[in-house]
Scaffold this motif. Structure first.
Motif, short mmCIF file in Angstrom:
data_model
loop_
_atom_site.label_atom_id
_atom_site.label_comp_id
_atom_site.label_asym_id
_atom_site.label_seq_id
_atom_site.Cartn_x
_atom_site.Cartn_y
_atom_site.Cartn_z
N VAL A 199 -12.24 -2.97 -8.00
CA VAL A 199 -11.60 -2.14 -6.99
C VAL A 199 -11.04 -0.92 -7.71
O VAL A 199 -10.23 -1.05 -8.63
N LEU A 200 -11.48 0.26 -7.31
CA LEU A 200 -11.15 1.49 -8.01
C LEU A 200 -10.33 2.43 -7.13
O LEU A 200 -10.64 2.61 -5.95
N GLU A 201 -9.32 3.03 -7.75
CA GLU A 201 -8.44 3.96 -7.05
C GLU A 201 -8.30 5.22 -7.91
O GLU A 201 -8.00 5.12 -9.11
N PRO A 202 -8.51 6.40 -7.34
CA PRO A 202 -8.38 7.62 -8.14
C PRO A 202 -6.93 7.90 -8.51
O PRO A 202 -6.01 7.64 -7.72
N LEU A 203 -6.74 8.42 -9.71
CA LEU A 203 -5.43 8.84 -10.19
C LEU A 203 -5.50 10.31 -10.60
O LEU A 203 -6.59 10.86 -10.81
N ASP A 204 -4.36 10.94 -10.76
CA ASP A 204 -4.33 12.32 -11.21
C ASP A 204 -4.95 12.46 -12.60
O ASP A 204 -4.93 11.51 -13.40
N GLY A 205 -5.48 13.63 -12.88
CA GLY A 205 -6.01 13.90 -14.20
C GLY A 205 -7.37 13.31 -14.46
O GLY A 205 -7.73 13.09 -15.64
N GLY A 206 -8.14 13.03 -13.41
CA GLY A 206 -9.48 12.49 -13.60
C GLY A 206 -9.50 11.07 -14.10
O GLY A 206 -10.46 10.65 -14.76
N ARG A 207 -8.45 10.31 -13.79
CA ARG A 207 -8.36 8.92 -14.21
C ARG A 207 -8.56 8.01 -13.01
O ARG A 207 -8.63 8.44 -11.86
N ALA A 208 -8.64 6.70 -13.30
CA ALA A 208 -8.82 5.72 -12.23
C ALA A 208 -8.04 4.46 -12.56
O ALA A 208 -7.90 4.08 -13.73
N ARG A 209 -7.53 3.82 -11.54
CA ARG A 209 -6.93 2.50 -11.68
C ARG A 209 -7.98 1.47 -11.29
O ARG A 209 -8.61 1.56 -10.24
N LEU A 210 -8.18 0.48 -12.16
CA LEU A 210 -9.16 -0.59 -11.90
C LEU A 210 -8.45 -1.91 -11.69
O LEU A 210 -7.65 -2.33 -12.53
N HIS A 211 -8.74 -2.56 -10.58
CA HIS A 211 -8.35 -3.95 -10.36
C HIS A 211 -9.63 -4.77 -10.51
O HIS A 211 -10.58 -4.63 -9.75
N TYR A 212 -9.63 -5.62 -11.54
CA TYR A 212 -10.83 -6.37 -11.92
C TYR A 212 -10.58 -7.86 -11.72
O TYR A 212 -9.55 -8.39 -12.18
N VAL A 213 -11.52 -8.53 -11.06
CA VAL A 213 -11.40 -9.97 -10.86
C VAL A 213 -12.73 -10.64 -11.19
O VAL A 213 -13.77 -10.30 -10.63
N HIS A 214 -12.68 -11.56 -12.15
CA HIS A 214 -13.84 -12.38 -12.50
C HIS A 214 -13.54 -13.80 -12.03
O HIS A 214 -12.56 -14.40 -12.46
N SER A 215 -14.37 -14.32 -11.16
CA SER A 215 -14.15 -15.67 -10.63
C SER A 215 -15.44 -16.46 -10.66
O SER A 215 -16.54 -15.91 -10.76
N GLY A 216 -15.30 -17.77 -10.60
CA GLY A 216 -16.48 -18.63 -10.62
C GLY A 216 -16.11 -20.06 -10.89
O GLY A 216 -15.01 -20.51 -10.53
#
Length: 230
Positions: free
Chosen positions: A70-87
């Motif tokens: 799940v990606l969200e844009p941030l200022d300065g050309g950056r991004a916040r990533l919410h990463y989930v690995h499940s199984g």
């Protein structure tokens, strides 16, 4: 007796790239920071470019492996990533969870290094495994000592001359008891102390020089590792 249970590894991080660039890196660009995944039979169950991606593999008896970004844009050309690995882990749940969680931290850090220093450059990827003799409790320590980086800390500059490999001049970008990352002007070197998780020590080379050769790299580093664990 198996210990078949579901798992979930969730992590949040900020990355030096836009959501579009991170999306490219986690889909087509995985050889640049992790390993090639283009042959995995995964299905995109969510594909909402460039903010939400879920890729899932399924197998017999309810087995599955799923990655969510799940990606969200941030200022300065950056991004916040919410990463989930499940199984599902079928055996040694605690050991596999520990190993997968620690690998995830290292991989996401390497993703950030790629985006900051090498984003979009063609890469030559090489995977090299150490001999079975590296599976001892001190296996990873032996490698770091042979390289001359035992005790190295993140941010430290290094200038190494390794038999059969040549000169490595750059920065330690990651260092803990299980993993080591070295970044030179044109290459990311990743070292994995998988002896802690019941496997041989391993390494990957991500060469952005434009002149990399995977066969030559594997031969040079394979010979070095053979000597370390002879």
């Amino acid at each position: 007796m198996t210990d078949k249970r579901n798992f979930e590894i969730a992590m949040d991080t900020e990355l030096p790239g836009t959501p579009e660039r991170v999306w490219e890196a986690v889909t087509a660009g995985t050889p640049a920071w992790m390993f090639p995944t283009d042959e995995w039979p995964a299905v995109r169950t969510v594909d909402e470019y460039p903010t939400h991606l879920v890729s899932r593999m399924e197998g017999p008896d309810g087995w599955f492996n799923q990655l969510e970004h799940v990606l969200e844009p941030l200022d300065g050309g950056r991004a916040r990533l919410h990463y989930v690995h499940s199984g599902i882990f079928a055996d040694d749940w605690d050991g596999q969870y520990d190993g997968a969680s620690k690998h995830t931290v290292f991989y996401l850090h390497t993703l950030g290094q790629y985006l900051k220093y090498f984003d979009g450059k063609p890469v030559v990827f090489t995977d090299i495994q150490a001999p079975a003799a590296s599976q001892t409790p001190d296996g990873f320590d032996r490698l770091k000592a042979a390289m001359g980086v035992d005790g190295a800390i993140q941010g430290e500059r290094v200038d190494l001359e390794l038999d059969g490999v040549g000169r490595l001049s750059g920065e330690v970008d990651f260092a803990n008891s299980n993993f080591l990352g070295l970044r030179t002007a044109d290459t990311l070197y990743r070292f994995f102390g998988r002896n802690a998780f019941g496997a041989p020590v391993g390494m990957t080379v991500h060469d952005f020089s434009g002149s990399g050769n995977s066969e030559t790299t594997a031969k040079a580093w394979g010979g070095f590792l053979e000597n370390v664990y002879a």
